[in-house]
Write a protein that holds these residues in place. Sequence first.
Motif, short mmCIF file in Angstrom:
data_model
loop_
_atom_site.label_atom_id
_atom_site.label_comp_id
_atom_site.label_asym_id
_atom_site.label_seq_id
_atom_site.Cartn_x
_atom_site.Cartn_y
_atom_site.Cartn_z
N ILE A 254 10.64 10.50 2.74
CA ILE A 254 9.37 11.53 2.36
C ILE A 254 8.24 10.53 2.26
O ILE A 254 7.34 10.86 2.90
CB ILE A 254 9.63 12.51 1.22
CG1 ILE A 254 10.72 13.32 1.73
CG2 ILE A 254 8.44 13.35 1.10
CD1 ILE A 254 11.12 14.54 0.80
N ASN A 255 8.30 9.48 1.41
CA ASN A 255 7.20 8.78 1.03
C ASN A 255 6.77 7.81 2.47
O ASN A 255 5.65 7.25 2.61
CB ASN A 255 7.53 7.63 0.13
CG ASN A 255 7.51 8.54 -1.32
OD1 ASN A 255 7.07 9.81 -1.64
ND2 ASN A 255 8.41 8.23 -2.37
N MET A 260 1.69 10.90 3.99
CA MET A 260 1.93 10.20 2.47
C MET A 260 1.17 9.43 2.04
O MET A 260 0.83 8.90 0.84
CB MET A 260 3.36 10.29 2.18
CG MET A 260 4.14 11.66 2.29
SD MET A 260 3.76 13.10 1.36
CE MET A 260 4.30 12.58 -0.18
N GLY A 261 0.57 8.57 2.85
CA GLY A 261 -0.07 7.28 2.75
C GLY A 261 -1.62 7.42 2.70
O GLY A 261 -1.96 8.57 3.14
N ASP A 262 -2.17 6.41 2.05
CA ASP A 262 -3.83 6.45 1.99
C ASP A 262 -4.24 5.83 3.27
O ASP A 262 -3.94 5.00 3.83
CB ASP A 262 -4.15 5.71 0.94
CG ASP A 262 -3.74 6.26 -0.62
OD1 ASP A 262 -3.60 7.44 -0.66
OD2 ASP A 262 -3.23 5.29 -1.31
N PRO A 263 -5.45 6.54 3.80
CA PRO A 263 -5.97 6.06 5.01
C PRO A 263 -6.38 4.63 4.65
O PRO A 263 -6.89 4.26 3.73
CB PRO A 263 -7.24 7.05 5.10
CG PRO A 263 -6.63 8.26 4.52
CD PRO A 263 -5.93 7.92 3.29
N GLN A 269 7.65 2.05 3.05
CA GLN A 269 8.59 1.65 3.69
C GLN A 269 9.70 1.70 2.72
O GLN A 269 9.48 0.97 1.72
CB GLN A 269 8.51 0.84 4.78
CG GLN A 269 8.43 -0.57 4.15
CD GLN A 269 8.26 -1.71 5.18
OE1 GLN A 269 7.37 -1.52 6.21
NE2 GLN A 269 9.06 -2.58 5.10
N ILE A 270 10.91 2.09 3.20
CA ILE A 270 12.14 1.65 2.25
C ILE A 270 12.54 0.26 2.60
O ILE A 270 12.68 -0.11 3.75
CB ILE A 270 13.40 2.55 2.54
CG1 ILE A 270 13.00 3.96 2.48
CG2 ILE A 270 14.59 2.22 1.64
CD1 ILE A 270 13.94 5.01 2.87
#
Length: 332
Positions: A254-255, A260-263, A269-270
């Motif tokens: 999900i992350n 879910m990330g910042d621009p 990533q895992i």
Amino acid sequence: MALLEVNNLDIRFAVRGGDLRALREISFSLDRGERLGLVGESGAGKSVAAFSILNLTAQPGYLAGGQILFEGRDLAAMSERELRKIRGNRIAMIFQDPMMTLNPVLTVGTQMVEALQSHRRLSRRAARQIALDRLKQVQIPSPDKRLDQYPHELSGGMRQRVIIAIALLLDPDVIIADEPTTALDVTIQAEIMALLLDLCEQRNVALMLITHDLGVVSQVTQRMLVMYAGRIIEQGPTKEIINDAQHPYTQGLINALPQMGDPGHRLHQIPGAMPSLNRIPSGCPFHPRCQFATDQCRTDMPDYVASGNVDVACHEVRKLIEADTQPRETHS
């Protein structure tokens, strides 16, 4: 009784040096009209699980244990002749690549008519009319013209619509869709998934959707299974898992979603990669990539623990649940 029920499915591949376990004690059910998602990275075992249901696992793969019950009958115990009455008829499958599914030297109409006549006693004219109706249902423009065209004359989106139309030809009870939008652009992906969802709801068809796209799963399915290294590590209602994932692997998936990330920053990533079948770690197979791993994770395979309506295979989740249920001391 569930329409489709899989119990402790164990699929192995016989190779020199010993068997490789592709699926480990997979269990789930699918009710009529229900939409179920299977998610995980490449190599998690999603497609093997789907192929196993219809006994399409190629040699040297084989069923080492478990049951696959369709309306109470064990598909794994059926003869090839009995399975032919189920495949494509009661349970249909949509494969990843339509160009690998469609015969390039036969017209769309010929392939659809052959599929109908292999299961039903129909004249060619009647079968062609049903094929035309199905192409209309999947919203293909000029469907009468498309019947006489070859697969290479159609766009990728049209070919995938043809595959869906073929899956619907015999009014199946279950559709298994294995990455049905992988080779399509984003706009066509959305159209195909909306079409598939609409058709399943109209016809009360159960859908088993295999994908690595959690965004699609969250919009289409009601329940989801998260797979890792051939095992289900989390399963339950889709909304509950998406909104409050319990397993560290699911949290990582999900992350890793772009939203879910910042621009302007790198995507999450895992770390590491899915293990190969001949190098499955001891204990919890996810522990080499897990930031919460303990010595117990490295040695013991976790059992499932219920967290609300979600079942999770994780030692640390179990510890948290047990800590929350411990009676608190009171001081007078």
